[in-house]
Design a protein around this motif. Structure first.
Motif, PDB file in Angstrom:
ATOM      1  N   LEU A   1      12.194   1.539  -0.077  1.00  0.00           N
ATOM      2  CA  LEU A   1      13.011   2.141  -1.128  1.00  0.00           C
ATOM      3  C   LEU A   1      12.347   3.344  -1.787  1.00  0.00           C
ATOM      4  O   LEU A   1      12.970   4.379  -1.972  1.00  0.00           O
ATOM      5  CB  LEU A   1      13.365   1.090  -2.191  1.00  0.00           C
ATOM      6  CG  LEU A   1      14.170  -0.107  -1.687  1.00  0.00           C
ATOM      7  CD1 LEU A   1      14.346  -1.131  -2.793  1.00  0.00           C
ATOM      8  CD2 LEU A   1      15.520   0.347  -1.145  1.00  0.00           C
ATOM      9  N   SER A   2      11.082   3.200  -2.151  1.00  0.00           N
ATOM     10  CA  SER A   2      10.405   4.279  -2.889  1.00  0.00           C
ATOM     11  C   SER A   2       9.679   5.265  -1.985  1.00  0.00           C
ATOM     12  O   SER A   2       9.384   6.380  -2.414  1.00  0.00           O
ATOM     13  CB  SER A   2       9.392   3.680  -3.872  1.00  0.00           C
ATOM     14  OG  SER A   2       8.301   3.107  -3.166  1.00  0.00           O
ATOM     15  N   GLY A   3       9.350   4.847  -0.758  1.00  0.00           N
ATOM     16  CA  GLY A   3       8.567   5.698   0.125  1.00  0.00           C
ATOM     17  C   GLY A   3       7.083   5.686  -0.207  1.00  0.00           C
ATOM     18  O   GLY A   3       6.296   6.375   0.431  1.00  0.00           O
ATOM     19  N   GLN A   4       6.679   4.896  -1.198  1.00  0.00           N
ATOM     20  CA  GLN A   4       5.288   4.827  -1.643  1.00  0.00           C
ATOM     21  C   GLN A   4       4.472   3.927  -0.715  1.00  0.00           C
ATOM     22  O   GLN A   4       4.923   2.861  -0.313  1.00  0.00           O
ATOM     23  CB  GLN A   4       5.259   4.281  -3.064  1.00  0.00           C
ATOM     24  CG  GLN A   4       3.895   4.198  -3.677  1.00  0.00           C
ATOM     25  CD  GLN A   4       3.980   3.674  -5.104  1.00  0.00           C
ATOM     26  OE1 GLN A   4       4.822   2.840  -5.440  1.00  0.00           O
ATOM     27  NE2 GLN A   4       3.077   4.156  -5.932  1.00  0.00           N
ATOM     28  N   TRP A   5       3.251   4.357  -0.377  1.00  0.00           N
ATOM     29  CA  TRP A   5       2.340   3.545   0.420  1.00  0.00           C
ATOM     30  C   TRP A   5       1.702   2.489  -0.471  1.00  0.00           C
ATOM     31  O   TRP A   5       1.282   2.782  -1.598  1.00  0.00           O
ATOM     32  CB  TRP A   5       1.256   4.415   1.061  1.00  0.00           C
ATOM     33  CG  TRP A   5       1.775   5.282   2.154  1.00  0.00           C
ATOM     34  CD1 TRP A   5       2.075   6.615   2.066  1.00  0.00           C
ATOM     35  CD2 TRP A   5       2.062   4.900   3.501  1.00  0.00           C
ATOM     36  NE1 TRP A   5       2.535   7.066   3.285  1.00  0.00           N
ATOM     37  CE2 TRP A   5       2.536   6.037   4.183  1.00  0.00           C
ATOM     38  CE3 TRP A   5       1.967   3.697   4.203  1.00  0.00           C
ATOM     39  CZ2 TRP A   5       2.907   6.009   5.514  1.00  0.00           C
ATOM     40  CZ3 TRP A   5       2.338   3.668   5.534  1.00  0.00           C
ATOM     41  CH2 TRP A   5       2.800   4.821   6.172  1.00  0.00           C
ATOM     42  N   LEU A   6       1.593   1.256   0.060  1.00  0.00           N
ATOM     43  CA  LEU A   6       0.998   0.139  -0.665  1.00  0.00           C
ATOM     44  C   LEU A   6       0.045  -0.609   0.267  1.00  0.00           C
ATOM     45  O   LEU A   6       0.222  -0.599   1.480  1.00  0.00           O
ATOM     46  CB  LEU A   6       2.093  -0.815  -1.157  1.00  0.00           C
ATOM     47  CG  LEU A   6       3.106  -0.208  -2.125  1.00  0.00           C
ATOM     48  CD1 LEU A   6       4.285  -1.151  -2.306  1.00  0.00           C
ATOM     49  CD2 LEU A   6       2.451   0.107  -3.461  1.00  0.00           C
ATOM     50  N   ILE A   7      -0.939  -1.285  -0.306  1.00  0.00           N
ATOM     51  CA  ILE A   7      -1.932  -2.026   0.465  1.00  0.00           C
ATOM     52  C   ILE A   7      -1.346  -3.378   0.881  1.00  0.00           C
ATOM     53  O   ILE A   7      -0.937  -4.164   0.035  1.00  0.00           O
ATOM     54  CB  ILE A   7      -3.210  -2.242  -0.361  1.00  0.00           C
ATOM     55  CG1 ILE A   7      -3.799  -0.905  -0.812  1.00  0.00           C
ATOM     56  CG2 ILE A   7      -4.231  -3.068   0.418  1.00  0.00           C
ATOM     57  CD1 ILE A   7      -4.855  -1.032  -1.907  1.00  0.00           C
TER      58      ILE A   7
END
Length: 144
Positions: free
Chosen positions: A126-132
């Motif tokens: 949804l956000s396109g943000q990279w997460l660990i």
């Protein structure tokens, strides 16, 4: 040496900036003892491998205890700053693999800890943000 590769049409410079932003937020969260800032860097469930054991944390609430324990280590070791260097990073679609070297310093600039850590990242749909999504702490290996 820093190596960058990206597949799936993403420009390496955008990927590099996203990885640097993620880990800068992560390091700042630890530096500020900001539990929510650290927890917001993860995709759940997340697995952390350390000391030869993998632990799966289903959600932020489960991971919070582990992060608070790390805050205690930072406090006892008088760590005030964490610096990282990206050793390797590659992305394909919504998955990425990153290797970082970390130096954690005391207020006088003296290194308290130095280590290498590898991460699998997942890009949020949804956000396109990279997460660990996965952390593997490298263990010291004694020569045979």
């Amino acid at each position: 040496m820093t190596m960058w590769s990206a597949a799936g049409g993403e420009r390496p410079s955008g990927f590099r900036m996203a990885v640097e932003d993620l880990f800068a937020r992560y390091a700042e969260g630890f530096g500020d003892f900001d539990l929510n800032a650290v927890l917001d860097c993860f995709a759940y469930p997340v697995t952390i491998w350390q000391l030869g054991k993998g632990t799966v944390f289903a959600d932020a609430e489960e991971l919070a205890e582990n992060v608070e324990a790390l805050f205690d280590v930072f406090e006892s070791e008088e760590i005030v700053r964490s610096e990282f260097a990206i050793l390797d990073a590659s992305a394909s679609g919504n998955a990425a693999f990153v290797a970082l070297s970390w130096t954690q310093e005391r207020a006088d600039g003296d290194p308290a800890m130095e280590f290498t850590c590898r991460y699998a990242l997942r890009r949020n749909d949804l956000s396109g943000q990279w997460l660990i999504a996965l952390v593997v702490n490298e263990e010291e290996v004694s020569p045979r």
